[in-house]
Design an enzyme around this catalytic site. Structure first.
Site, short mmCIF file in Angstrom:
data_model
loop_
_atom_site.label_atom_id
_atom_site.label_comp_id
_atom_site.label_asym_id
_atom_site.label_seq_id
_atom_site.Cartn_x
_atom_site.Cartn_y
_atom_site.Cartn_z
N SER A 1 0.85 -1.19 0.00
CA SER A 1 0.00 0.00 0.00
C SER A 1 0.89 1.25 0.00
O SER A 1 1.73 1.40 -0.88
CB SER A 1 -0.96 -0.04 1.19
OG SER A 1 -1.97 0.94 1.04
N ASP B 1 -8.47 -6.22 -5.32
CA ASP B 1 -8.17 -5.13 -4.39
C ASP B 1 -9.27 -4.07 -4.46
O ASP B 1 -9.56 -3.54 -5.52
CB ASP B 1 -6.82 -4.51 -4.76
CG ASP B 1 -6.28 -3.58 -3.69
OD1 ASP B 1 -7.07 -2.84 -3.07
OD2 ASP B 1 -5.05 -3.56 -3.49
N HIS C 1 -6.89 -6.09 -0.49
CA HIS C 1 -5.82 -5.11 -0.37
C HIS C 1 -4.77 -5.58 0.63
O HIS C 1 -5.01 -5.58 1.84
CB HIS C 1 -6.39 -3.76 0.06
CG HIS C 1 -5.37 -2.67 0.09
ND1 HIS C 1 -4.59 -2.33 -1.01
CD2 HIS C 1 -4.96 -1.85 1.09
CE1 HIS C 1 -3.79 -1.36 -0.69
NE2 HIS C 1 -3.97 -1.05 0.59
#
Length: 580
Positions: A211, A445, A491
């Site tokens: 991320s 995601d 994610h």
């Protein structure tokens, strides 16, 4: 020779003797964690002030303490393990700034150290993930570190310190977050590790993060090629100008179309899409590993009138109904991605089968209606970073259109291009230095589009191999930079809605083998970490090859399919310059 240099030389000589003791005097005389994990030895290992221009070490802040038999389990980026380590923290300052930057380093026991360093990153507006990422280094014989960026402690984030006052950016904090702090962590951390273990041997430097941590990894690879041997980059939050505003897109879709779907309706749309598209990869296991085929063949209108029901919660009533034409229209518009009012593409949306987290609506108990719920992921970006107001969210999206979102994307891009966009496509210095990158991205995601990583990969290919065909350029790129889309994953983690999906828990180990032993990862090893197939071993195809199961779902092939590749190709014609 100055006294401080003599003391440092003496400490390092003693350490070399201790480390050599296992061979020369027998294992009983080898250095132990207790021997090396002392404040005095750790202070002797600090790089001298001036080792990095403009940086001075604050020796008075240093602490060192051994930690024995720590166990970790249930993590996504490293396997279960038990280990001991030395926990060292200290601070440094920048000349001319009234600041203090803290580092926390974990160092393995001397008999476990394997000449490796690992930098780790954060998530959201956090520059670190606390200590949760550090075991990923210790497990593989690496010293590992985090930085607080000078934000006032390891739990402070960029948005806590970004504004000095309304309208005034704290540019020191901004650039530390963008790339400077991680560079300093790596340079100082590597030097400290060599001194701590009393060795002049090469230290292999690795990075691992997901991320925002993935973006931080690219910030280092793009700017400091000689510092790195390899990086594991997960679902990078690159392209801040577009990525952050993109969270607001479903809110504007709902507002523009005048329909605010109950969360249960969108969840049912997602679950039925997964069920319908499961078959396209040749294996019905509740995991959609070919979202591109889902795009090509699945018509969401077939879901209209399907029944949904969700139990009441403390803040919402029972949700019972049928999927409406309006709900399907809203979901379909989101899946198209942001386009301007005249039809030009501004950004990418998530793949079908991703959850509709950004589209979450809120229930008004007074009116009995579902209403707009502005996501703070995008709202804070606009309020704090574009409007420069000390606010956590926008209070309204009145008069905000698709063109407004595009204008906000342009503003963030131009204002922060050199620090947060992080899309430099020419990685020639890193490649020339022998560096390797493994990028992983959950195909489902719901926070950072998997197409974002595909687009950057394609930008690097076009920039570095402009005269080669698509497949020739992809093969050349895969010699040092490989991309893996994780089937069914969300994610930076497996997905609860596709629990049988695999996750590549040992990607750093794979990278180490590639860098140090030239073992090329033609496919990426992964394990199902939950669900009915927990423990099952699978492999993930290297992009642009796509998985296709044969023999009743028992054999997976990695195939090239042009029509599928085309669904991942984007022309951002809303902008007059290339969006890498």
């Amino acid at each position: 020779m100055p006294v401080v240099d003599y003391q440092l030389w003496t400490a390092r000589w003693k350490m070399r003797q201790l480390l050599a003791g296992a061979g020369a005097l027998g294992a009983a005389h080898a250095a132990t964690l207790q021997d090396v994990c002392t404040t005095s030895h750790a202070k002797s290992a600090l790089p001298a002030s001036g080792f990095v221009d403009g940086i001075s070490m604050d020796t008075s802040t240093l602490t060192a303490s051994p930690v024995y038999n720590t166990s970790v389990s249930g993590q996504y980026f490293y396997p279960d393990a038990t280990f001991s380590y030395c926990n060292v923290t200290f601070a440094y300052t920048h000349t001319g700034r009234d600041d203090q930057v803290w580092l926390e380093l974990w160092l393995p026991a001397p008999d476990q150290y394997q000449n490796r360093w690992l930098s780790t990153g954060g998530g959201g507006f956090a520059i670190n993930s606390g200590s949760s990422s550090l075991p990923g280094g210790i497990i593989y014989g690496a010293a590992a570190g985090i930085t607080d960026g000078g934000f006032g402690g390891f739990t402070s984030q960029l948005d806590d310190v970004f504004l000095l006052a309304n309208g005034t950016i704290n540019r020191d904090a901004l650039y530390m977050f963008g790339y400077e702090a991680h560079h300093e962590l790596t340079v100082i951390g590597k030097a400290f590790t060599k001194n701590f273990f009393g060795t002049e041997d090469k230290i292999y430097a690795y990075y691992q993060g997901c991320s925002e941590g993935g973006r931080e990894g690219w910030s280092q690879v793009q700017r400091y090629a000689d510092e790195w041997d390899g990086a594991v980059i997960g679902a990078p939050a690159m392209r801040y100008g577009q990525q952050q505003v993109n969270h607001l897109y479903p809110n504007v879709v709902e507002q523009t179309m005048g329909y605010y779907p109950p969360p249960c309706e969108l969840t049912k749309i997602m679950n039925l899409t997964i069920a319908a598209c499961d078959q396209y990869d040749g294996r019905e296991d509740g995991v959609v590993s070919r979202t591109d085929l889902c795009k090509l063949h699945f018509n969401m209108t077939s879901l209209i009138d399907a029944r949904y029901t969700c139990a009441a919660t403390t803040s919402t009533p029972d949700q019972t109904g049928t999927i409406s034409a309006e709900g399907v229209a809203v979901a379909s518009k989101m899946l198209e991605g942001l386009h301007t009012l005249d039809g030009k593409r501004a950004y990418i949306w998530y793949q079908p089968t991703a959850s509709f987290d950004d589209a979450e609506t809120q229930y008004n108990s007074e009116t009995g209606e579902w209403e707009l719920d502005i996501t703070s992921l995008g709202g804070e970006w606009v309020a704090r970073f574009l409007e420069l107001l000390d606010l956590d969210n926008l209070s309204t999206l009145d008069n905000v259109t698709y063109d407004t979102l595009t204008e906000w994307m342009n503003l963030g891009w131009s204002r922060y291009e050199d620090v947060l966009q992080t899309t430099m496509p020419d990685l020639t210095p890193f490649h020339a230095a022998g560096g390797k990158v493994l990028t992983i991205h959950g195909e489902s995601d719901p926070s950072i589009p998997s197409g974002s990583s595909v687009h950057y990969h394609d930008s690097v290919r076009k920039t570095m191999y402009p005269h080669l065909s698509y497949m020739e350029g992809s093969r050349a790129l895969s010699e040092w930079y490989r991309l893996y889309l994780i089937p069914g994953a969300a994610h930076c983690a497996p997905s609860d809605s596709q629990p049988n999906g695999p996750f590549p828990q040992t990607t750093l180990e794979t990278l180490i083998e590639w860098v140090e032993n030239d073992v090329v990862p033609k496919r990426l090893n992964a394990t199902v970490l939950q669900g009915d197939r927990e423990g099952e071993k699978q492999q993930i195809c290297t992009w642009p090859l796509r998985p296709l199961w044969k023999n009743n779902g028992t054999t997976m092939n990695c195939v090239y399919h042009q029509a599928s590749i085309d669904t991942w190709t984007y022309d951002f014609d809303a902008y007059k310059i290339p969006l890498y």
